[in-house]
Design an enzyme around this catalytic site. Structure first.
Site, PDB file in Angstrom:
ATOM      1  CG  HIS A 173      33.024  18.446  10.531  1.00 20.15           C
ATOM      2  ND1 HIS A 173      33.911  17.848  11.394  1.00 20.15           N
ATOM      3  CD2 HIS A 173      33.589  19.611  10.145  1.00 20.15           C
ATOM      4  CE1 HIS A 173      34.961  18.633  11.524  1.00 20.15           C
ATOM      5  NE2 HIS A 173      34.801  19.705  10.788  1.00 20.15           N
ATOM      6  CG  ASP A 190      33.467  26.007   5.133  1.00 17.57           C
ATOM      7  OD1 ASP A 190      34.037  27.043   5.500  1.00 17.57           O
ATOM      8  OD2 ASP A 190      34.063  24.928   4.979  1.00 17.57           O
TER       9      ASP A 190
HETATM   10  C1  SDX Z   1      35.906  22.096   6.910  1.00 21.79           C
HETATM   11  O1  SDX Z   1      38.135  18.600   9.571  1.00 21.79           O
HETATM   12  C2  SDX Z   1      37.884  19.804   9.943  1.00 21.79           C
HETATM   13  O2  SDX Z   1      37.933  20.125  11.103  1.00 21.79           O
HETATM   14  C3  SDX Z   1      37.524  20.771   8.819  1.00 21.79           C
HETATM   15  C4  SDX Z   1      36.952  22.137   9.226  1.00 21.79           C
HETATM   16  C5  SDX Z   1      38.016  23.028   9.894  1.00 21.79           C
HETATM   17  O3  SDX Z   1      37.634  23.969  10.583  1.00 21.79           O
HETATM   18  O4  SDX Z   1      39.215  22.814   9.641  1.00 21.79           O
HETATM   19  O5  SDX Z   1      35.848  22.019  10.078  1.00 21.79           O
HETATM   20  C6  SDX Z   1      36.533  22.948   7.956  1.00 21.79           C
HETATM   21  O6  SDX Z   1      36.602  21.608   6.068  1.00 21.79           O
HETATM   22  C7  SDX Z   1      34.410  21.859   6.958  1.00 21.79           C
HETATM   23  C8  SDX Z   1      33.894  20.870   5.888  1.00 21.79           C
HETATM   24  C9  SDX Z   1      33.664  21.601   4.566  1.00 21.79           C
HETATM   25  N1  SDX Z   1      33.282  20.716   3.485  1.00 21.79           N
HETATM   26  C10 SDX Z   1      32.041  20.645   2.980  1.00 21.79           C
HETATM   27  O7  SDX Z   1      31.114  21.307   3.456  1.00 21.79           O
HETATM   28  C11 SDX Z   1      31.887  19.784   1.768  1.00 21.79           C
HETATM   29  C12 SDX Z   1      30.672  18.900   1.900  1.00 21.79           C
HETATM   30  N2  SDX Z   1      30.936  17.930   2.946  1.00 21.79           N
HETATM   31  C13 SDX Z   1      31.411  16.614   2.595  1.00 21.79           C
HETATM   32  O8  SDX Z   1      32.159  16.503   1.438  1.00 21.79           O
HETATM   33  C14 SDX Z   1      31.894  15.785   3.800  1.00 21.79           C
HETATM   34  O9  SDX Z   1      30.866  15.795   4.732  1.00 21.79           O
HETATM   35  C15 SDX Z   1      33.233  16.100   4.474  1.00 21.79           C
HETATM   36  C16 SDX Z   1      34.386  16.144   3.484  1.00 21.79           C
HETATM   37  C17 SDX Z   1      33.180  17.406   5.233  1.00 21.79           C
HETATM   38  C18 SDX Z   1      33.522  14.959   5.492  1.00 21.79           C
HETATM   39  O10 SDX Z   1      33.803  13.777   4.801  1.00 21.79           O
HETATM   40  P1  SDX Z   1      33.793  12.335   5.520  1.00 21.79           P
HETATM   41  O11 SDX Z   1      34.179  12.455   6.925  1.00 21.79           O
HETATM   42  O12 SDX Z   1      34.652  11.441   4.668  1.00 21.79           O
HETATM   43  O13 SDX Z   1      32.266  11.956   5.400  1.00 21.79           O
HETATM   44  P2  SDX Z   1      31.679  10.557   5.678  1.00 21.79           P
HETATM   45  O14 SDX Z   1      32.370   9.510   4.868  1.00 21.79           O
HETATM   46  O15 SDX Z   1      31.732  10.290   7.135  1.00 21.79           O
HETATM   47  O16 SDX Z   1      30.208  10.664   5.136  1.00 21.79           O
HETATM   48  C19 SDX Z   1      29.278   9.747   5.617  1.00 21.79           C
HETATM   49  C20 SDX Z   1      28.169   9.620   4.640  1.00 21.79           C
HETATM   50  C21 SDX Z   1      28.606   9.165   3.238  1.00 21.79           C
HETATM   51  O17 SDX Z   1      27.485   8.472   2.700  1.00 21.79           O
HETATM   52  P3  SDX Z   1      27.472   6.841   2.723  1.00 21.79           P
HETATM   53  O18 SDX Z   1      28.664   6.407   1.891  1.00 21.79           O
HETATM   54  O19 SDX Z   1      27.564   6.431   4.158  1.00 21.79           O
HETATM   55  O20 SDX Z   1      26.148   6.499   2.061  1.00 21.79           O
HETATM   56  O21 SDX Z   1      27.534  10.875   4.460  1.00 21.79           O
HETATM   57  C22 SDX Z   1      27.584  11.245   3.089  1.00 21.79           C
HETATM   58  C23 SDX Z   1      28.740  10.455   2.493  1.00 21.79           C
HETATM   59  O22 SDX Z   1      28.599  10.334   1.102  1.00 21.79           O
HETATM   60  N3  SDX Z   1      27.843  12.684   3.062  1.00 21.79           N
HETATM   61  C24 SDX Z   1      27.147  13.564   2.337  1.00 21.79           C
HETATM   62  C25 SDX Z   1      27.690  14.810   2.637  1.00 21.79           C
HETATM   63  N4  SDX Z   1      28.688  14.663   3.523  1.00 21.79           N
HETATM   64  C26 SDX Z   1      28.788  13.360   3.778  1.00 21.79           C
HETATM   65  N5  SDX Z   1      26.120  13.417   1.477  1.00 21.79           N
HETATM   66  C27 SDX Z   1      25.627  14.536   0.900  1.00 21.79           C
HETATM   67  N6  SDX Z   1      26.106  15.780   1.138  1.00 21.79           N
HETATM   68  C28 SDX Z   1      27.136  15.943   2.006  1.00 21.79           C
HETATM   69  N7  SDX Z   1      27.618  17.155   2.237  1.00 21.79           N
END
Ligand code: SDX
Length: 428
Positions: free
Chosen positions: A307, A364
């Site tokens: 998140h 989710d």
């Molecule tokens: C919602 O914003 C809100 O409030 C949204 C929400 C709402 O109520 O409105 O809460 C609802 O949208 C929940 C999120 C649903 N999405 C998912 O579950 C999809 C999977 N999650 C990711 O795609 C991701 O975590 C996000 C999109 C939710 C957040 O993206 P960020 O903030 O850009 O993540 P980040 O860049 O801070 O990630 C940090 C690291 C990265 O790795 P590095 O580059 O540092 O090596 O964590 C990794 C990311 O690649 N990472 C994941 C991951 N989520 C982040 N790696 C594997 N699996 C994941 N799910």
């Protein structure tokens, strides 16, 4: 006098007023400092990771400690003790209603639950396999063509638009489902509560009596409450940005639905179920899914995990995890996907990749399993999220308009070619 921070670059120096929120968050007010006018510089913050777009009194979220409150009330209390309609009232009007106010609110909404018969005909034209989010977004935009009296400057007209949206969105959502099934549309029954009315429009037939089970209605109420707001997320920001250009409220909500659709945002609830189903079909090996999610050369990410704001448990995911067991037990449903989800969570939370990045289950992760137990098909799950998020979108849109925010218009740092001499077509 309020605090200031000082920004110095070469011969530029500017005092930036510091804004402190009611829960102690600190912001640098670049607008009040007239940063660009004073220095010619802008701030660069791709994807707004370090940018507050507004001051807001609607929802408080503390991502480090896993706290979420609507208008000051803890999400745990609201989810346990309120109906979705009470939460709509709270988000939109700032206070919880008393019994008389709630009754009046319900009566007002009930005057608007039907869709115009001409709008109903739109549903016939969509392909049978159309995604219901596309249909819902189109239907909400289409409402603006039926209700052209929606003057966004007039509080009375805005109030009427809000009633219409809250009342008609569930009808449109259920019609989208009925269309996909080739079944007759079921008109709303205003004698029923909000969730019971929706479930009846989804699952009943004109040929027989049908009443939703109370446990199912209560579970749906809770899910809608948990989805109802989450401050400046992607879809709410889309609603606000479209609204800042003074588009009709219906068009803003349509934009919010489109923004919610993607798998990185609300569409993750559908993607979680697809992922869990794939794991089940491949023999239940959760470790394989986790290795795939960690592999940077693979676009796959663990759906329902991570998140932008929470670096701790999403409090909504905690509530949903405990609800999932309860709801499935009550309904006598055994879903192998719930066991797979729990195992996936356990293995991920012990893996250094997820621990180091502080990636936890989000809202989710478990919501889809509960929706599935309630009989909601997979491609309707993000529609359910939209139904819950509607009051949040509108509350933020309303707050923005009441604050008199100017049109939203970010700047950029241009990185393209410098001026080039034009070459006529026959000389290229
Ligand atoms: C919602 O914003 C809100 O409030 C949204 C929400 C709402 O109520 O409105 O809460 C609802 O949208 C929940 C999120 C649903 N999405 C998912 O579950 C999809 C999977 N999650 C990711 O795609 C991701 O975590 C996000 C999109 C939710 C957040 O993206 P960020 O903030 O850009 O993540 P980040 O860049 O801070 O990630 C940090 C690291 C990265 O790795 P590095 O580059 O540092 O090596 O964590 C990794 C990311 O690649 N990472 C994941 C991951 N989520 C982040 N790696 C594997 N699996 C994941 N799910």
């Amino acid at each position: 006098m309020s605090d200031h921070a000082k920004l110095t670059y070469k011969d530029h120096s500017v005092d930036i007023p510091v804004v402190v929120g009611s829960e102690g968050e600190i912001g640098l007010d670049l607008g009040a400092a007239k940063l660009r006018d004073q220095t010619g510089m802008v701030s660069l913050d791709v994807a707004f990771k370090h940018t507050a777009s507004t001051q807001s009194a609607v929802t408080f979220l503390d991502g480090a400690n896993g706290i979420l409150r609507y208008r000051g009330y803890a999400i745990e209390d609201l989810a346990e003790r309120c109906s979705f309609l009470e939460v709509c009232y709270l988000l939109l009007r700032g206070e919880l209603p008393d019994a008389t106010q709630l009754d009046g609110y319900r009566r007002e909404l009930n005057r608007h639950t039907l869709l115009h018969e001409d709008l109903k005909r739109f549903f016939d034209a969509f392909p049978k396999d159309a995604h219901p989010m596309g249909i819902l977004s189109a239907a909400m935009a289409a409402l603006s063509t039926f209700y052209q009296d929606g003057d966004t400057e007039d509080p009375k007209a805005v109030e009427l638009d809000i009633y219409r949206l809250l009342a008609k969105l569930p009808t449109a959502a259920a019609f989208a489902y009925k269309k996909s099934q080739g079944q007759p549309f079921i008109y709303p029954d205003n004698s029923l509560r909000y969730p019971a009315n929706f479930l009846r429009m989804m699952f009943s037939f004109p040929t027989e009596e049908w009443l939703a089970d109370d446990d199912i209605c209560n579970a749906l109420d809770t899910l809608l409450i948990l989805h109802a707001d989450h401050e400046q997320n992607c879809s709410t920001s889309a609603v606000r940005l479209v609204g800042s250009g003074h588009a009709p409220l219906y068009a803003c909500v349509s934009a919010g639905i489109s923004a919610l659709w993607g798998p990185r945002h609300g569409g993750a609830n559908q993607a979680v179920l697809v992922m869990l189903e794939e794991v089940r079909r491949a023999g239940g090996n959760v470790k394989k899914a986790i290795e795939k999610a960690k592999d940077k050369s693979d676009p796959f990410r663990l759906m329902g995990f991570g998140h932008r704001v929470y670096r701790n448990f999403d409090p909504r995911a905690k509530i949903l995890k405990s609800k999932a067991d309860m709801v499935l037990n009550k309904l006598g449903v055994h879903d192998p996907l719930l066991e797979i989800a729990k195992e996936l969570e356990e293995v991920a939370l012990a893996d250094p990749y997820f621990v180091d990045r502080r990636l936890y289950p989000n809202v989710d992760f478990y919501s889809g399993i509960i929706y599935r137990a309630l009989g909601i098909p997979t491609d309707m799950m993000t529609v359910m999220f939209a139904m819950g998020r509607l009051p949040g979108w509108i509350a933020h849109w309303k707050e923005m308009r009441e604050q008199g925010q100017p049109i939203g218009r970010p700047r950029q740092i241009y990185t393209g070619p410098n001026h080039r001499a034009f070459i006529p077509l026959n000389e290229r």
